[in-house]
Design an enzyme around this catalytic site. Sequence first.
Site, PDB file in Angstrom:
ATOM      1  N   THR A 191       0.848  -1.180   0.000  1.00 15.46           N
ATOM      2  CA  THR A 191       0.000   0.000   0.000  1.00 15.46           C
ATOM      3  C   THR A 191       0.882   1.228   0.000  1.00 15.46           C
ATOM      4  O   THR A 191       2.077   1.122  -0.237  1.00 15.46           O
ATOM      5  CB  THR A 191      -0.901  -0.033   1.253  1.00 15.46           C
ATOM      6  OG1 THR A 191      -1.837   1.007   1.149  1.00 15.46           O
ATOM      7  CG2 THR A 191      -0.110   0.112   2.531  1.00 15.46           C
ATOM      8  N   LYS A 246      -5.722   1.358   7.220  1.00 11.47           N
ATOM      9  CA  LYS A 246      -4.364   0.965   7.584  1.00 11.47           C
ATOM     10  C   LYS A 246      -3.739   1.918   8.600  1.00 11.47           C
ATOM     11  O   LYS A 246      -2.543   1.888   8.822  1.00 11.47           O
ATOM     12  CB  LYS A 246      -3.506   0.908   6.322  1.00 11.47           C
ATOM     13  CG  LYS A 246      -4.083  -0.058   5.301  1.00 11.47           C
ATOM     14  CD  LYS A 246      -3.495   0.163   3.949  1.00 11.47           C
ATOM     15  CE  LYS A 246      -4.303  -0.594   2.918  1.00 11.47           C
ATOM     16  NZ  LYS A 246      -3.953  -0.201   1.571  1.00 11.47           N
ATOM     17  N   GLY A 265       0.723   3.562  11.026  1.00  6.87           N
ATOM     18  CA  GLY A 265       0.266   3.160   9.705  1.00  6.87           C
ATOM     19  C   GLY A 265       1.064   1.940   9.304  1.00  6.87           C
ATOM     20  O   GLY A 265       2.235   1.811   9.666  1.00  6.87           O
ATOM     21  N   SER A 298       4.282   0.175  -1.405  1.00  7.46           N
ATOM     22  CA  SER A 298       4.613   0.127  -2.834  1.00  7.46           C
ATOM     23  C   SER A 298       4.661   1.502  -3.481  1.00  7.46           C
ATOM     24  O   SER A 298       5.452   1.729  -4.389  1.00  7.46           O
ATOM     25  CB  SER A 298       3.621  -0.768  -3.571  1.00  7.46           C
ATOM     26  OG  SER A 298       2.309  -0.294  -3.377  1.00  7.46           O
TER      27      SER A 298
END
Length: 180
Positions: A7, A39, A51, A130
Amino acid sequence: MEKLKSTTVVAVKHGGQVVIGADGQATLGNTIAKSSVNKIRKLQGGKIVTGFAGSTADAFTLLEKFEEKLDAYGNNMKRAAVELAKEWRTDRMLSKLEAMMVVADAEDILIISGTGDVIEPDLAIASIGSGSMYAQAAARALKKYAPHLTAEEMVRESLNIAADICIYTNHNIIIEKVAM
């Protein structure tokens, strides 16, 4: 079964605020599994915000361990982060977990990884996942060239830019401020 892909999480300290945000996308292979995953978590009544990126189950395990370390070390975030990283790296079960965390309080932003790293990033900007390099580059540019923006605006725009570029990041953004 394939793993959920990562994410984008970004944290910025600017103008007296500390803010963490993340997108909401979870993917399974090349398919979007869910578009509205939260998240971001508040701990200690919002005085610490975290996070996570990576496997959701692994991240929740780490989050629980981090809370245990906070309790054990009197809510000292840095000490709890170091102790978590040490245990994560040396414990057989924990060492297999595939996730990363950004943790922040009113003073510090830290990145915690399973390789034993506890990183206090430059410029009070942290990113994982990512799309992290896209979000980090955007946050750095915003901090330098648009310092009139709030930390929240910087986080939101950084995540939007990452979502425009990274296929594993979407525009369903959740943002939390650290309670001061």
